[in-house]
Design a protein around this motif. Sequence first.
Motif, PDB file in Angstrom:
ATOM      1  N   MET A 137       0.826  -1.214   0.000  1.00 46.91           N
ATOM      2  CA  MET A 137       0.000   0.000   0.000  1.00 46.91           C
ATOM      3  C   MET A 137       0.861   1.266   0.000  1.00 46.91           C
ATOM      4  O   MET A 137       0.581   2.227  -0.716  1.00 46.91           O
ATOM      5  CB  MET A 137      -0.893   0.021   1.251  1.00 46.91           C
ATOM      6  N   ILE A 138       1.919   1.258   0.814  1.00 47.03           N
ATOM      7  CA  ILE A 138       2.718   2.472   1.013  1.00 47.03           C
ATOM      8  C   ILE A 138       3.833   2.596  -0.011  1.00 47.03           C
ATOM      9  O   ILE A 138       4.059   3.673  -0.578  1.00 47.03           O
ATOM     10  CB  ILE A 138       3.309   2.501   2.434  1.00 47.03           C
ATOM     11  N   TRP A 139       4.543   1.528  -0.282  1.00 44.89           N
ATOM     12  CA  TRP A 139       5.743   1.617  -1.127  1.00 44.89           C
ATOM     13  C   TRP A 139       5.506   1.202  -2.575  1.00 44.89           C
ATOM     14  O   TRP A 139       6.401   1.349  -3.403  1.00 44.89           O
ATOM     15  CB  TRP A 139       6.860   0.781  -0.516  1.00 44.89           C
ATOM     16  N   ASN A 140       4.317   0.695  -2.872  1.00 44.92           N
ATOM     17  CA  ASN A 140       4.037   0.336  -4.274  1.00 44.92           C
ATOM     18  C   ASN A 140       2.718   0.905  -4.774  1.00 44.92           C
ATOM     19  O   ASN A 140       2.312   0.649  -5.904  1.00 44.92           O
ATOM     20  CB  ASN A 140       4.040  -1.196  -4.430  1.00 44.92           C
ATOM     21  N   ASN A 155      -0.362   0.150  -3.916  1.00 50.43           N
ATOM     22  CA  ASN A 155      -1.444  -0.829  -4.061  1.00 50.43           C
ATOM     23  C   ASN A 155      -2.754  -0.305  -3.473  1.00 50.43           C
ATOM     24  O   ASN A 155      -2.766   0.454  -2.511  1.00 50.43           O
ATOM     25  CB  ASN A 155      -1.066  -2.137  -3.360  1.00 50.43           C
ATOM     26  N   PHE A 156      -3.835  -0.743  -4.075  1.00 49.83           N
ATOM     27  CA  PHE A 156      -5.207  -0.424  -3.631  1.00 49.83           C
ATOM     28  C   PHE A 156      -5.538   1.067  -3.720  1.00 49.83           C
ATOM     29  O   PHE A 156      -6.547   1.508  -3.174  1.00 49.83           O
ATOM     30  CB  PHE A 156      -5.459  -0.920  -2.190  1.00 49.83           C
ATOM     31  N   GLY A 157      -4.684   1.831  -4.368  1.00 53.88           N
ATOM     32  CA  GLY A 157      -4.979   3.246  -4.592  1.00 53.88           C
ATOM     33  C   GLY A 157      -4.903   4.124  -3.357  1.00 53.88           C
ATOM     34  O   GLY A 157      -5.352   5.275  -3.397  1.00 53.88           O
ATOM     35  N   LEU A 158      -4.318   3.614  -2.262  1.00 48.44           N
ATOM     36  CA  LEU A 158      -4.271   4.397  -1.021  1.00 48.44           C
ATOM     37  C   LEU A 158      -3.464   5.681  -1.196  1.00 48.44           C
ATOM     38  O   LEU A 158      -3.934   6.771  -0.857  1.00 48.44           O
ATOM     39  CB  LEU A 158      -3.675   3.564   0.109  1.00 48.44           C
ATOM     40  N   GLN A 159      -2.242   5.542  -1.707  1.00 50.52           N
ATOM     41  CA  GLN A 159      -1.401   6.724  -1.883  1.00 50.52           C
ATOM     42  C   GLN A 159      -2.003   7.698  -2.894  1.00 50.52           C
ATOM     43  O   GLN A 159      -1.924   8.924  -2.710  1.00 50.52           O
ATOM     44  CB  GLN A 159       0.018   6.311  -2.323  1.00 50.52           C
ATOM     45  N   ALA A 160      -2.620   7.182  -3.928  1.00 48.47           N
ATOM     46  CA  ALA A 160      -3.271   8.050  -4.917  1.00 48.47           C
ATOM     47  C   ALA A 160      -4.408   8.835  -4.270  1.00 48.47           C
ATOM     48  O   ALA A 160      -4.611  10.024  -4.568  1.00 48.47           O
ATOM     49  CB  ALA A 160      -3.801   7.208  -6.085  1.00 48.47           C
ATOM     50  N   VAL A 162       6.049   1.298   8.331  1.00 51.60           N
ATOM     51  CA  VAL A 162       5.914   0.113   7.474  1.00 51.60           C
ATOM     52  C   VAL A 162       6.619  -1.100   8.072  1.00 51.60           C
ATOM     53  O   VAL A 162       6.080  -2.206   8.071  1.00 51.60           O
ATOM     54  CB  VAL A 162       6.464   0.404   6.062  1.00 51.60           C
ATOM     55  N   VAL A 163       7.811  -0.907   8.610  1.00 51.65           N
ATOM     56  CA  VAL A 163       8.569  -2.025   9.183  1.00 51.65           C
ATOM     57  C   VAL A 163       8.445  -2.059  10.708  1.00 51.65           C
ATOM     58  O   VAL A 163       7.882  -2.998  11.271  1.00 51.65           O
ATOM     59  CB  VAL A 163      10.055  -1.947   8.775  1.00 51.65           C
ATOM     60  N   HIS A 164       8.940  -1.031  11.370  1.00 50.66           N
ATOM     61  CA  HIS A 164       9.029  -1.082  12.835  1.00 50.66           C
ATOM     62  C   HIS A 164       7.672  -0.976  13.513  1.00 50.66           C
ATOM     63  O   HIS A 164       7.381  -1.732  14.453  1.00 50.66           O
ATOM     64  CB  HIS A 164       9.964   0.027  13.321  1.00 50.66           C
TER      65      HIS A 164
END
Length: 406
Positions: free
Chosen positions: A145-148, A150-155, A173-175
């Motif tokens: 969702m954040i780095w690629n 996906n699902f149009g979240l960032q858009a 995203v990781v920690h």
Amino acid sequence: MTTSVTEVHGAVQTLTQSSDTMFLLLGAIMVFLMHAGFAFLEVGTVRHKNQVNALVKILADFGVSAIAYFFIGYWVAYGGTFFADAETLSQGNGYELVKFFFLLTFAAAIPAIVSGGIAERARFYPILAATFLTVALVYPLFEGMIWNGNFGLQAWFEESYGVGFHDFAGSVVVHGVGGWIALIAVLFLGMRNGRVRAGKHTNFAPSNIPFLALGAWILAVGWFGFNVMSAQTLNGISGLVAMNSLMAMVGGILAAMVAGKNDPGFIHNGPLAGLVAICAGSDLMHPIGALVTGLVAGALFVYVFTYLQNKTQIDDVLGVWPLHGLCGAWGGIAAGIFGASSLGGLGGVSLTVQIMGTLLGITVAVAGAFLVYGVLKLAIGLRLSEEDEYRGADLAIHKISSTSAE
């Protein structure tokens, strides 16, 4: 002349590709080395009868994570697979393969984080099953969702607020995701036997401060690969990221030293708290903003961990929820505060979006962990028997102690 120009252009392109590949490979190796840091930090914190298990668990988790991410997780996050011939995979000096290695080391940090929280009472293979599921499905869901996109979240963030959710190197995203997954796992496992005596909390002292310190040092050094090399290309490298990582680390040390009243365990976890928090905004903040971010993170870790250990039923052995979960969430929000141009940052970030994205990461982690650990607990159980926990995971699981073969 045309041929000469073409040849020069091709040579430059090849050099750029090979340089980027080497740059990212070095980053992957540095982050891979951080897993030794996770291992020794846990070895130095747990009691002697669980030291072997700490070492074995981190390495076994990495192996399972690699398989889970190779066959499923990378596809979930980025839509890429490795079902092609070697010639195709090695194109561009194999940059995409090295990128997978780099991203795998991030994904494998999730179970390494969880490991410290659930130490001393978790069964071996059920936890490896949880590792497989979280690295294959839960972590890549939010990562994608954040780095690629996906699902149009960032858009949607960009359309609604003008900017997307910013997490340069994975505070959330990781920690954050790893820390909140760990909290749910800790809750499902319950407290270690002997932690409450006569109605009062008893804290088990770290077994080996030098090992704990070694783990913290390895993590701190490797973190500069984690953060700086998240640029993924030489062209994108930024000294600002290195400087901000340094200042946040220093802030964490100083805050933990004061708040922790010179306790060596707190002082060695302080820099890690600062480094967790700076991941998200390390490429945006002014170094003074990074210092404040680290100061807050170091104090947050000490005070919350102390409260958990003395006042609650949450038995988080290494304090991974306050260290990674809370400091990671703080880092996501801090990027929206200190990344703003009004506070000396580079701008291009929204506090509202940072809060929303951080809360979404927590939601995905908590919901996914409830599903994974809840099902496994019902199906096969997660916890060692009372007798095995008393003997220690070293003898109960691995049939050997850290000091002898008996």
